[in-house]
Design a protein around this motif. Structure first.
Motif, mmCIF file in Angstrom:
data_model
loop_
_atom_site.group_PDB
_atom_site.id
_atom_site.type_symbol
_atom_site.label_atom_id
_atom_site.label_comp_id
_atom_site.label_asym_id
_atom_site.label_seq_id
_atom_site.Cartn_x
_atom_site.Cartn_y
_atom_site.Cartn_z
ATOM 1 N N GLU A 40 -54.689 29.565 20.000
ATOM 2 C CA GLU A 40 -55.103 28.391 19.228
ATOM 3 C C GLU A 40 -54.229 27.195 19.579
ATOM 4 O O GLU A 40 -54.719 26.078 19.785
ATOM 5 N N GLU A 42 -57.320 27.629 26.121
ATOM 6 C CA GLU A 42 -56.685 28.626 25.255
ATOM 7 C C GLU A 42 -55.816 29.612 26.020
ATOM 8 O O GLU A 42 -55.037 30.361 25.415
ATOM 9 N N ASP A 63 -57.867 36.431 17.258
ATOM 10 C CA ASP A 63 -57.256 35.388 16.421
ATOM 11 C C ASP A 63 -58.180 34.905 15.302
ATOM 12 O O ASP A 63 -57.759 34.795 14.149
ATOM 13 N N GLU A 84 -61.261 29.884 19.702
ATOM 14 C CA GLU A 84 -59.975 29.342 19.265
ATOM 15 C C GLU A 84 -59.978 27.830 19.099
ATOM 16 O O GLU A 84 -58.959 27.244 18.709
ATOM 17 N N THR A 120 -59.516 26.865 13.853
ATOM 18 C CA THR A 120 -58.337 27.553 13.337
ATOM 19 C C THR A 120 -58.542 27.892 11.853
ATOM 20 O O THR A 120 -59.607 27.637 11.288
#
Length: 392
Positions: free
Chosen positions: A179, A188, A240, A385, A388
């Protein structure tokens, strides 16, 4: 105190540094200038090995064998057990160059950059641009002595300079590495371990500047805290975003993500559909009458292919559709960053067929759908990503 080099000795240092910068093992080439200077300062007919080792230690090259300098013809064994210093001529340098097997390399690979000591008007202009950056980027001298690095990575270096303005670290620890990398550099993977970006930071003396959230382990593959007869789940392609959603539900007690009421999140780990039993077996343990899966992944050909295959598995109490609010926000964020869809990251997915686009028709605005098509047609990528935890 070390003696001042004569003009002739300074010229000798430059010649030797250029030679060592090409011929030393890669991990020692950054110390070529210091080693050359130290060896030239060892005046005398014979140089003791302990003095050579002292020079190598001074310039962080203790693991460089003295035999390597002998093999390169820089040190010649003397009758008294010591060495004499030999400066290879240009023809010797050409002869010493060993053929290398052809290899496909990144055109901006750090390993292809040479240290440049000379002064020219063009190089002076580049170095003036370098010293306009945050001093932490050039204080150790590597960037100033390797101006090609600035030429090849000017966009990333300026992005790094802007991100460090008034900050002790790159990032505050709240974002994952991928991120943070996308937020700062638009890529990324730029800060990934062993990447060119991480090598660049190391050579500039900034290895410790990155401050990101620790990487999560993969033991927990899903977070579905409570039984529901009618189950709504988000399946995430990448780790993520899954961690962000899991934390929102587990730590913050959220019941809505991107405005959608959901009961849990599942980490798809990329090609979840490669094993046609993986998701159905997991859902079978949930004892639900029916399950609605909202899939969210990268916007690229591979990501939509996963969505399409997953949709084909629907039936018998399982429905699948894209997590439209997340995809719409990804497109909005990318359109703001890159007006031209083809400025998004390139992929090697030119041979992957475009599938799953029909699942977005009627769900996106005409402008969003056109941008999506252009990204897919151009085999480009908008990574998950780009969003967030703050966007959930």
């Amino acid at each position: 105190m070390a003696h001042k080099l004569t003009e002739q000795e300074q010229a000798t240092v430059v010649r030797l540094a250029k030679f060592l910068g090409k011929e030393l093992p890669v991990k020692f080439r950054g110390n070529a200038g210091g080693i050359a200077s130290g060896l030239v300062r060892l005046r005398g007919q014979s140089i003791a090995e302990k003095d050579v080792r002292a020079v190598l230690e001074r310039y962080d090259a203790t693991k460089l064998p003295t035999d390597t300098l002998v093999e390169l013809g820089v040190l010649l064994p003397a009758a008294d057990g010591g060495f004499t210093l030999e400066i290879p001529e240009k023809r010797a340098i050409a002869k010493a160059e060993r053929p290398r097997p052809p290899a496909k390399r990144d055109g901006r690979a750090i390993s292809r950059l040479d240290t440049v000591r000379k002064q020219t008007p063009e190089l002076t202009d580049i170095r003036l641009k370098i010293i306009e950056l945050d001093p932490r980027l050039w204080i150790n001298g590597w960037l100033l002595s390797t101006p090609d690095a600035y030429v090849r990575y000017e966009r990333e270096l300026r992005a790094l300079d802007a991100a460090l303005a008034g900050e002790p670290t790159l990032g505050d620890g709240s974002l994952s590495l991928r991120e943070l990398s996308y937020q700062v550099f638009g890529d990324e993977k730029f800060l990934a371990l062993e990447s060119e970006g991480r090598k660049l930071l190391h050579l500039m003396g900034l290895s410790d500047v990155v401050n990101c959230r620790p990487q999560a382990k993969l033991e927990l593959m899903h977070h579905i805290p409570k039984h529901h007869r009618h189950l709504r789940l988000i399946v995430s392609e990448n780790l993520d975003p899954w961690v962000n959603m899991r934390n929102a539900m587990f730590l913050d007690g959220r019941k809505r993500l991107f405005g959608e009421r959901v009961h849990g999140v599942v980490f798809g780990n990329g090609y979840i559909v490669d094993d046609p039993h993986k998701l159905p077996d997991l859902l079978a343990t949930m004892d639900a009458e029916d399950v609605e899966v909202l899939y969210w992944g990268d916007i690229d050909r591979a990501g939509l292919q996963i969505l399409s295959k997953l949709a084909e598995m629907a039936g018998d109490g399982l429905t699948v559709r894209p997590l439209i609010p997340a995809y719409r926000l990804m497109l909005k964020r990318a359109m703001r960053r890159f007006a031209d869809p083809l400025e998004n990251e390139e992929t090697d997915q030119g041979g992957v067929p475009v599938r799953g686009l029909d699942l977005f028709e009627g769900e996106l605005k005409e402008k969003e759908l056109a941008y999506l098509r252009a990204v897919l047609d151009g085999a480009r990528l908008i990574p998950q990503e780009i969003l967030t935890a703050r966007d959930l």
